[in-house]
Scaffold this active site. Structure first.
Site, PDB file in Angstrom:
ATOM      1  CB  THR A  22      -0.967   0.015   1.213  1.00 14.30           C
ATOM      2  OG1 THR A  22      -0.171  -0.003   2.409  1.00 14.30           O
ATOM      3  CG2 THR A  22      -1.891  -1.186   1.204  1.00 14.30           C
ATOM      4  CE1 TYR A  59       6.476   2.712   1.957  1.00 18.95           C
ATOM      5  CE2 TYR A  59       4.741   1.115   2.309  1.00 18.95           C
ATOM      6  CZ  TYR A  59       6.059   1.406   2.044  1.00 18.95           C
ATOM      7  OH  TYR A  59       6.959   0.381   1.863  1.00 18.95           O
ATOM      8  CE1 TYR A 203      12.072  -2.407  -2.444  1.00 19.29           C
ATOM      9  CE2 TYR A 203      12.406  -3.284  -0.236  1.00 19.29           C
ATOM     10  CZ  TYR A 203      12.833  -2.488  -1.286  1.00 19.29           C
ATOM     11  OH  TYR A 203      13.997  -1.760  -1.188  1.00 19.29           O
ATOM     12  N   GLY A 204       8.162  -4.710  -4.578  1.00 24.57           N
ATOM     13  CA  GLY A 204       8.297  -4.386  -6.002  1.00 24.57           C
ATOM     14  C   GLY A 204       8.245  -5.619  -6.902  1.00 24.57           C
ATOM     15  CB  CYS A 207      10.082  -4.363 -11.913  1.00 24.05           C
ATOM     16  SG  CYS A 207      11.652  -3.493 -11.973  1.00 24.05           S
ATOM     17  NE  ARG A 227       5.839   4.339 -11.671  1.00 22.36           N
ATOM     18  CZ  ARG A 227       4.585   3.911 -11.798  1.00 22.36           C
ATOM     19  NH1 ARG A 227       4.340   2.696 -12.217  1.00 22.36           N
ATOM     20  NH2 ARG A 227       3.581   4.709 -11.505  1.00 22.36           N
ATOM     21  N   GLY A 278       1.718  -4.339  -5.401  1.00 22.72           N
ATOM     22  CA  GLY A 278       1.362  -2.935  -5.172  1.00 22.72           C
ATOM     23  C   GLY A 278       0.197  -2.535  -6.069  1.00 22.72           C
ATOM     24  NE  ARG A 280      -1.244   4.297  -8.380  1.00 21.21           N
ATOM     25  CZ  ARG A 280      -0.492   5.338  -8.622  1.00 21.21           C
ATOM     26  NH1 ARG A 280      -0.570   6.388  -7.844  1.00 21.21           N
ATOM     27  NH2 ARG A 280       0.342   5.343  -9.633  1.00 21.21           N
TER      28      ARG A 280
HETATM   29  P1  NAP Z   1       5.088  -3.142  -7.662  1.00 25.22           P
HETATM   30  O1  NAP Z   1       4.180  -3.971  -6.854  1.00 25.22           O
HETATM   31  O2  NAP Z   1       6.228  -3.807  -8.317  1.00 25.22           O
HETATM   32  O3  NAP Z   1       4.314  -2.367  -8.765  1.00 25.22           O
HETATM   33  C1  NAP Z   1       3.215  -1.587  -8.501  1.00 25.22           C
HETATM   34  C2  NAP Z   1       2.815  -1.001  -9.832  1.00 25.22           C
HETATM   35  O4  NAP Z   1       2.194  -1.979 -10.622  1.00 25.22           O
HETATM   36  C3  NAP Z   1       1.911   0.140  -9.745  1.00 25.22           C
HETATM   37  O5  NAP Z   1       2.623   1.116 -10.419  1.00 25.22           O
HETATM   38  C4  NAP Z   1       0.664  -0.206 -10.549  1.00 25.22           C
HETATM   39  O6  NAP Z   1       0.417   0.723 -11.595  1.00 25.22           O
HETATM   40  C5  NAP Z   1       1.061  -1.459 -11.261  1.00 25.22           C
HETATM   41  N1  NAP Z   1      -0.002  -2.471 -11.204  1.00 25.22           N
HETATM   42  C6  NAP Z   1      -0.339  -3.257 -10.168  1.00 25.22           C
HETATM   43  N2  NAP Z   1      -1.356  -4.074 -10.507  1.00 25.22           N
HETATM   44  C7  NAP Z   1      -1.666  -3.790 -11.786  1.00 25.22           C
HETATM   45  C8  NAP Z   1      -2.620  -4.274 -12.710  1.00 25.22           C
HETATM   46  N3  NAP Z   1      -3.484  -5.244 -12.371  1.00 25.22           N
HETATM   47  N4  NAP Z   1      -2.649  -3.757 -13.947  1.00 25.22           N
HETATM   48  C9  NAP Z   1      -1.789  -2.796 -14.302  1.00 25.22           C
HETATM   49  N5  NAP Z   1      -0.864  -2.278 -13.485  1.00 25.22           N
HETATM   50  C10 NAP Z   1      -0.805  -2.774 -12.235  1.00 25.22           C
HETATM   51  O7  NAP Z   1       5.740  -1.937  -6.820  1.00 25.22           O
HETATM   52  P2  NAP Z   1       5.636  -1.268  -5.424  1.00 25.22           P
HETATM   53  O8  NAP Z   1       4.245  -0.761  -5.168  1.00 25.22           O
HETATM   54  O9  NAP Z   1       6.763  -0.346  -5.354  1.00 25.22           O
HETATM   55  O10 NAP Z   1       5.915  -2.431  -4.382  1.00 25.22           O
HETATM   56  C11 NAP Z   1       4.900  -3.164  -3.789  1.00 25.22           C
HETATM   57  C12 NAP Z   1       4.871  -2.949  -2.307  1.00 25.22           C
HETATM   58  O11 NAP Z   1       6.138  -3.316  -1.709  1.00 25.22           O
HETATM   59  C13 NAP Z   1       4.665  -1.498  -1.847  1.00 25.22           C
HETATM   60  O12 NAP Z   1       3.333  -1.075  -1.974  1.00 25.22           O
HETATM   61  C14 NAP Z   1       5.149  -1.591  -0.428  1.00 25.22           C
HETATM   62  O13 NAP Z   1       4.171  -2.183   0.396  1.00 25.22           O
HETATM   63  C15 NAP Z   1       6.355  -2.507  -0.554  1.00 25.22           C
HETATM   64  N6  NAP Z   1       7.639  -1.766  -0.725  1.00 25.22           N
HETATM   65  C16 NAP Z   1       8.520  -1.777   0.310  1.00 25.22           C
HETATM   66  C17 NAP Z   1       9.721  -1.110   0.219  1.00 25.22           C
HETATM   67  C18 NAP Z   1      10.687  -1.164   1.378  1.00 25.22           C
HETATM   68  O14 NAP Z   1      11.676  -0.415   1.415  1.00 25.22           O
HETATM   69  N7  NAP Z   1      10.463  -2.019   2.343  1.00 25.22           N
HETATM   70  C19 NAP Z   1      10.064  -0.402  -0.946  1.00 25.22           C
HETATM   71  C20 NAP Z   1       9.163  -0.427  -2.009  1.00 25.22           C
HETATM   72  C21 NAP Z   1       7.961  -1.114  -1.891  1.00 25.22           C
HETATM   73  P3  NAP Z   1      -0.002   2.275 -11.510  1.00 25.22           P
HETATM   74  O15 NAP Z   1       1.246   3.031 -11.296  1.00 25.22           O
HETATM   75  O16 NAP Z   1      -0.597   2.544 -12.829  1.00 25.22           O
HETATM   76  O17 NAP Z   1      -0.972   2.386 -10.392  1.00 25.22           O
END
Ligand code: NAP
Length: 327
Positions: A22, A59, A203-204, A207, A227, A278, A280
């Site tokens: 989130t 966040y 996480y990510g 990507c 990004r 991730g 929203r």
């Molecule tokens: P992610 O999960 O790799 O990617 C999220 C992105 O994917 C968002 O930009 C979203 O697009 C897109 N997305 C997700 N579902 C989709 C779908 N069904 N169709 C199209 N696009 C989709 O990246 P993240 O949010 O950076 O990482 C996930 C989680 O990891 C975070 O929310 C957080 O809880 C955790 N995190 C932790 C750290 C740490 O330091 N511990 C660092 C980073 C992240 P849009 O941009 O268009 O909404």
């Protein structure tokens, strides 16, 4: 490992291996919040069987936790919450701080925002070189004994830092970046998690959207979107990653899967992992059930490795995200 759930030591029951991340819901570094959509997204995830939500005070400087608290108040007892601490901020600029006093304050603030009596999983977000890790772990252990925290984890820690933590308190989870394009943890953090029976919250896993397959050469990001400062999404690098994405899509399609589902499955096939998806917008919570009930073959994994070697032989690690030490 091919089950849909995994036991995080210290929690009363296993949790889903796809969790909701989130960060974007908090708005900060993701172009601003949209609260009603965010609550609907969380509810959709719960309805799809997700029962672990990852958030952090930083966040949106409390906002993501507040939204998670609001969403769960409307559907109580449906999910475990993992949050973090160890980042302070001034004028919306975070810096590291894991002093015992900061830890205690953050736990109290998170309990209030999340509207719960106990935090299921509390993680130190980034190591703070100015506070001995044992001191932070000791304070967390106290809070655990007081019943305010069920399980403890760390994020962005090295094996040496995790060893210091484990001298004082049990470590249930580790949270590093991990996805098809960001695999540097395979040399140390992943083996460490396996050896010490800690669950790895990746996480990510998409990507930051690259592995959804929805981006192309004309995709741009506003300055308020992280990004815009991620080197992977800059000119020449971006074109190499997009070329890899095209070929990865074809591999996924051969298995009858979308690239997004394939990329999440890839994370789950690497060990005791949970993918922090991730999202929203409610419509982004689609295909979660498609992640389960199958696995990548050795041939699939080799095809992925070959594509990476061809297009991104020198992968870029996400160090751009690291917050500064406090001055
Ligand atoms: P992610 O999960 O790799 O990617 C999220 C992105 O994917 C968002 O930009 C979203 O697009 C897109 N997305 C997700 N579902 C989709 C779908 N069904 N169709 C199209 N696009 C989709 O990246 P993240 O949010 O950076 O990482 C996930 C989680 O990891 C975070 O929310 C957080 O809880 C955790 N995190 C932790 C750290 C740490 O330091 N511990 C660092 C980073 C992240 P849009 O941009 O268009 O909404």
């Amino acid at each position: 490992m091919d089950t849909n759930t995994i036991q995080i030591p210290g929690l009363p029951k296993p949790v889903s291996r796809v969790a909701l991340g989130t960060w974007a819901i908090g708005g900060w570094m993701w172009g601003g919040p949209d609260d009603d959509n965010a609550v609907r997204t969380i509810h959709r995830a719960l309805d799809e069987g997700v029962d672990l939500i990852d958030t952090a005070p930083v966040y949106g400087f409390g906002h993501s936790e507040e939204i998670v608290g609001r969403a769960l108040a409307e559907k109580p007892n449906r999910a475990f919450v993992a949050t973090k601490l160890g980042l302070d901020w001034k004028d919306d600029k975070p810096f590291r701080n894991s002093t015992p006093a900061r830890i205690r304050k953050e736990v109290e603030d998170s309990l209030r925002r999340l509207r719960v009596d106990t935090i299921d999983l509390e993680q130190i977000h980034w190591p703070d070189s100015k506070t001995p890790i044992e001191e932070s772990a000791r304070e967390l252990q106290k809070l655990h004994k007081e019943g305010k925290i069920r399980a403890l984890g760390v994020s962005n820690f090295s094996p040496e830092q995790m060893d210091l933590f484990r001298e004082v308190a049990p470590l249930s989870s580790v949270q590093p970046p991990y996805n098809i394009f960001e695999r540097h943890i395979e040399k140390d953090i992943l083996p460490y998690a396996k050896k010490h029976h800690a669950v790895l919250l990746a996480y990510g896993p998409l990507c930051r959207g690259l592995l959804t397959g929805k981006m192309n050469a004309s995709t741009t990001f506003p300055a308020s979107d992280l990004r815009a400062s991620d080197p992977k999404f800059q000119k020449e690098n971006f074109s190499h990653y997009l070329a890899a994405v095209d070929e990865l899509k074809a591999v996924a399609e051969r298995r009858g899967k979308s690239l997004m589902v394939f990329a999440i499955r890839w994370v789950l096939d690497q060990g005791p992992t949970i993918a922090l998806w991730g999202a929203r917008k409610p419509e982004q919570i689609s295909g979660i059930s498609d992640v389960f009930g199958w696995s990548l073959t050795e041939e699939d994994k080799k095809a992925v490795d070959t594509i990476l070697a061809r297009h991104v032989p020198k992968p870029i690690i996400p160090s751009f995200m690291a917050p500064p030490e406090r001055s």
